[in-house]
Design a protein around this motif. Structure first.
Motif, PDB file in Angstrom:
ATOM      1  N   CYS A 185       0.827  -1.210   0.000  1.00 46.62           N
ATOM      2  CA  CYS A 185       0.000   0.000   0.000  1.00 46.62           C
ATOM      3  C   CYS A 185       0.856   1.253   0.000  1.00 46.62           C
ATOM      4  O   CYS A 185       0.372   2.344  -0.283  1.00 46.62           O
ATOM      5  N   LEU A 186       2.138   1.107   0.347  1.00 47.25           N
ATOM      6  CA  LEU A 186       3.042   2.261   0.378  1.00 47.25           C
ATOM      7  C   LEU A 186       3.832   2.359  -0.918  1.00 47.25           C
ATOM      8  O   LEU A 186       4.875   3.016  -0.965  1.00 47.25           O
ATOM      9  N   PHE A 187       3.381   1.647  -1.937  1.00 49.36           N
ATOM     10  CA  PHE A 187       4.049   1.695  -3.234  1.00 49.36           C
ATOM     11  C   PHE A 187       5.514   1.257  -3.122  1.00 49.36           C
ATOM     12  O   PHE A 187       6.394   1.792  -3.763  1.00 49.36           O
ATOM     13  N   VAL A 242      -6.814  -4.508  -3.280  1.00 48.50           N
ATOM     14  CA  VAL A 242      -5.733  -5.305  -3.867  1.00 48.50           C
ATOM     15  C   VAL A 242      -5.618  -4.975  -5.352  1.00 48.50           C
ATOM     16  O   VAL A 242      -4.518  -4.736  -5.874  1.00 48.50           O
ATOM     17  N   GLU A 243      -6.759  -4.903  -5.992  1.00 47.21           N
ATOM     18  CA  GLU A 243      -6.745  -4.653  -7.435  1.00 47.21           C
ATOM     19  C   GLU A 243      -6.149  -3.264  -7.743  1.00 47.21           C
ATOM     20  O   GLU A 243      -5.311  -3.108  -8.620  1.00 47.21           O
ATOM     21  N   ALA A 244      -6.571  -2.256  -6.979  1.00 43.04           N
ATOM     22  CA  ALA A 244      -6.092  -0.895  -7.212  1.00 43.04           C
ATOM     23  C   ALA A 244      -4.597  -0.775  -6.925  1.00 43.04           C
ATOM     24  O   ALA A 244      -3.854  -0.115  -7.653  1.00 43.04           O
ATOM     25  N   VAL A 245      -4.133  -1.443  -5.844  1.00 42.45           N
ATOM     26  CA  VAL A 245      -2.716  -1.372  -5.483  1.00 42.45           C
ATOM     27  C   VAL A 245      -1.882  -2.079  -6.556  1.00 42.45           C
ATOM     28  O   VAL A 245      -0.853  -1.581  -7.008  1.00 42.45           O
ATOM     29  N   GLU A 246      -2.369  -3.242  -7.002  1.00 44.93           N
ATOM     30  CA  GLU A 246      -1.642  -3.981  -8.041  1.00 44.93           C
ATOM     31  C   GLU A 246      -1.506  -3.121  -9.299  1.00 44.93           C
ATOM     32  O   GLU A 246      -0.438  -3.046  -9.910  1.00 44.93           O
ATOM     33  N   ARG A 247      -2.621  -2.438  -9.671  1.00 44.73           N
ATOM     34  CA  ARG A 247      -2.601  -1.606 -10.871  1.00 44.73           C
ATOM     35  C   ARG A 247      -1.567  -0.477 -10.717  1.00 44.73           C
ATOM     36  O   ARG A 247      -0.798  -0.194 -11.634  1.00 44.73           O
ATOM     37  N   ALA A 248      -1.532   0.140  -9.547  1.00 41.61           N
ATOM     38  CA  ALA A 248      -0.562   1.227  -9.323  1.00 41.61           C
ATOM     39  C   ALA A 248       0.872   0.711  -9.474  1.00 41.61           C
ATOM     40  O   ALA A 248       1.725   1.369 -10.072  1.00 41.61           O
TER      41      ALA A 248
END
Ligand code: PHE
Length: 504
Positions: A272-274, A304-310
């Motif tokens: 979540c912290l990139f 999870v999906e949004a973090v993976e995309r980032a």
């Protein structure tokens, strides 16, 4: 002449030719030393005796000190075993050396930390070396301890070793004021003329009150300046006291407290912290992984999906992401948190206490765990002062101003900032303060403004500035100690903890 009972007894035991100490007079009069001290001051005031004072220093080995004087300091025993087993500076397995040194329980930790402190060799990956250049017989702490155990005098001993021994709890250092009494001429005259005991009352009792007798009796005078036995009560540890004070200050600045797990999924600690999944801090043994269970059961699917995309593609129009592999299984792995920024991620995501509307301010003062090498400023765990502010249009000036306001509450007004890098903040700054005794710059924290790559997947579309500060480093600047082990762990300096004044 009429005198209270204790004064009469002390006057009769005192001599005009020879000074006598309070202890000697206490033995002769069979009165407690504190009573004799009180009587001495009374007699001095009446001009019947003179009281002289001198300070005597005594250093006595503790039980542990006596044991080491007999068997050798644990680190020396370890050194001797390591050089015997390894025949020089060749690395040998730790277990074998500890066995050969006949060390057990707490003595093992004591041996290892002092071995490292004294630079007797290296301790790495379960192996130990003994530096052949070390002369174990010349160890100044051992020599000082031996001399004290044999009853040697304190004067002439090496001050630095005495301090080290005291810090290790191997000797007790005490200062006592020795008072001696001599009769004055007036005292001799009073004795020759005869001294009578005046009946005085030392304590007001219910009986005296109800009978009304208190009106007629004569009360003994108290000397509140006399020496009394020192009683060491328990008290709150200065680290805990300062943590509470930090919380009060932050609450006063409008912050609310976050709570959350010490063991958490890497997802919350890192993804979540990139933090890219191939970041060295994530693959390294920097991290304390959990053996059982190894993985968290569930993560919020949309997040999870949004973090993976980032991570894969980045965010925004010109976002790039890392184009690196991203694996949910990897993100579900459990570890002791290396920072409390995991809590910030949880709260910002809306999954902890619901969606948050700006402005918001949150903090925590909690433990974090890192597999660092132990040294005067690093331990495997410390307290982090985490915090963040969510508001429109935040800038670096807001961040710096917040730190200035916060640290000023602890008397620290000479902060310095250094540009830094974190995968999750841009810009990022490290904070420094000046050590009050050494004058060195001490790193006290890390901070920045969260990147869109972190905030967008969490669903936050407003600025967030954030930080992680070390509580122990704040204490170093406040109290001036130089080794974090003075306030944590087995080498902790009890006198420092007992005597440090907490300023509020
Ligand atoms: N997580 C950082 C650390 O442990 C501190 C930090 C928190 C930095 C939030 C920037 C923003 O050092």
């Amino acid at each position: 002449m009429q005198l209270p009972q204790a004064q009469a007894a002390v006057l009769e035991a005192a001599s005009a030719r020879e000074a006598q100490s309070i202890d000697e007079l206490a033995a002769v009069t069979e009165l407690p030393p504190e009573t004799v001290t009180g009587a001495a001051f009374g007699l001095e005031e009446a001009g019947l005796v003179t009281v002289s004072e001198r300070v005597e220093e005594a250093v006595t080995p503790t039980d542990e000190g006596i044991e080491y004087a007999e068997r050798g300091l644990p680190e020396l025993r370890l050194y001797e075993a390591a050089s015997d087993v390894g025949a020089g500076d060749e690395p040998v397995p730790m277990g074998q050396v500890i066995g050969a040194a006949d060390l057990e329980g707490a003595a093992v930790d004591i041996a290892l930390s002092n071995y490292a402190r004294k630079g007797y060799g290296t301790i790495d990956g379960g192996e130990i070396t003994a530096d052949p250049a070390v002369e174990p017989d010349a160890d100044p702490e051992a020599r000082t301890l031996d001399s004290l155990a044999e009853g040697g005098a304190v004067s002439g001993l090496d001050g630095e070793s005495l301090e080290a021994l005291e810090r290790r709890g191997l000797v007790d250092r005490s200062e006592t004021t020795v008072r001696e009494l001599t009769l004055t001429e007036a005292g001799v005259t009073a004795l020759m003329e005869g001294v009578e005991v005046a009946e005085t009352v030392g304590r007001l009792t219910p009986a005296l009150l109800t009978s009304g007798e208190w009106r007629d009796v004569e009360f003994a005078e108290y000397n509140v300046g006399a020496d009394a036995e020192r009683i060491e009560g328990g008290r709150v540890h200065i680290l805990r006291q300062t943590a509470e004070r930090v919380k009060d200050v932050l609450v006063g600045m409008g912050f609310r407290e976050m709570e959350g797990p010490h063991v958490d999924a890497d997802f919350w600690i890192n993804d979540c912290l990139f933090m890219p999944q191939d970041h060295p801090a994530r693959t390294h043994w920097d991290r304390f992984a959990l053996a059982d269970p190894t993985h968290i059961e569930e993560l919020p699917a949309d997040l999870v999906e949004a973090v993976e995309r980032a991570h894969r593609e980045g965010v925004g129009e010109d976002g790039e992401g890392y184009h690196s592999p991203w694996d949910e299984e990897f993100a579900r792995a459990l570890a002791l948190r290396g920072h409390t920024t995991s809590l910030s991620a949880r709260y910002l995501s809306g999954h902890e206490i619901g969606e948050l509307e700006p402005p918001q301010r949150f903090f925590s003062v909690e433990k974090v765990y890192r597999n660092d090498t132990l040294d005067p400023t690093h331990l495997l765990e410390f307290f982090q002062i985490e915090g963040w502010v969510m508001a429109e249009g935040l800038s670096v000036r807001d961040l710096m101003g917040t730190f200035e306001e916060f640290y000023a509450q602890f008397g620290i007004t000479d902060l310095e900032f250094k540009p830094h890098y974190n995968p999750y903040t841009e810009p990022s700054f490290e904070l420094f303060g000046t050590h009050p005794t050494t004058g060195e710059l001490v790193e006290i924290g890390n901070s920045g403004i969260f990147r869109p790559e972190m905030l967008e997947p969490l669903g936050v579309d407003c600025d967030v500035m954030a930080w992680g500060l070390a509580l122990e480093r704040l204490l170093m600047l406040m109290y001036g100690f130089e080794d974090i082990r003075d306030i944590h762990g087995t080498l902790c300096d009890l006198d420092l903890l007992r005597n440090t004044e907490v300023t509020y």
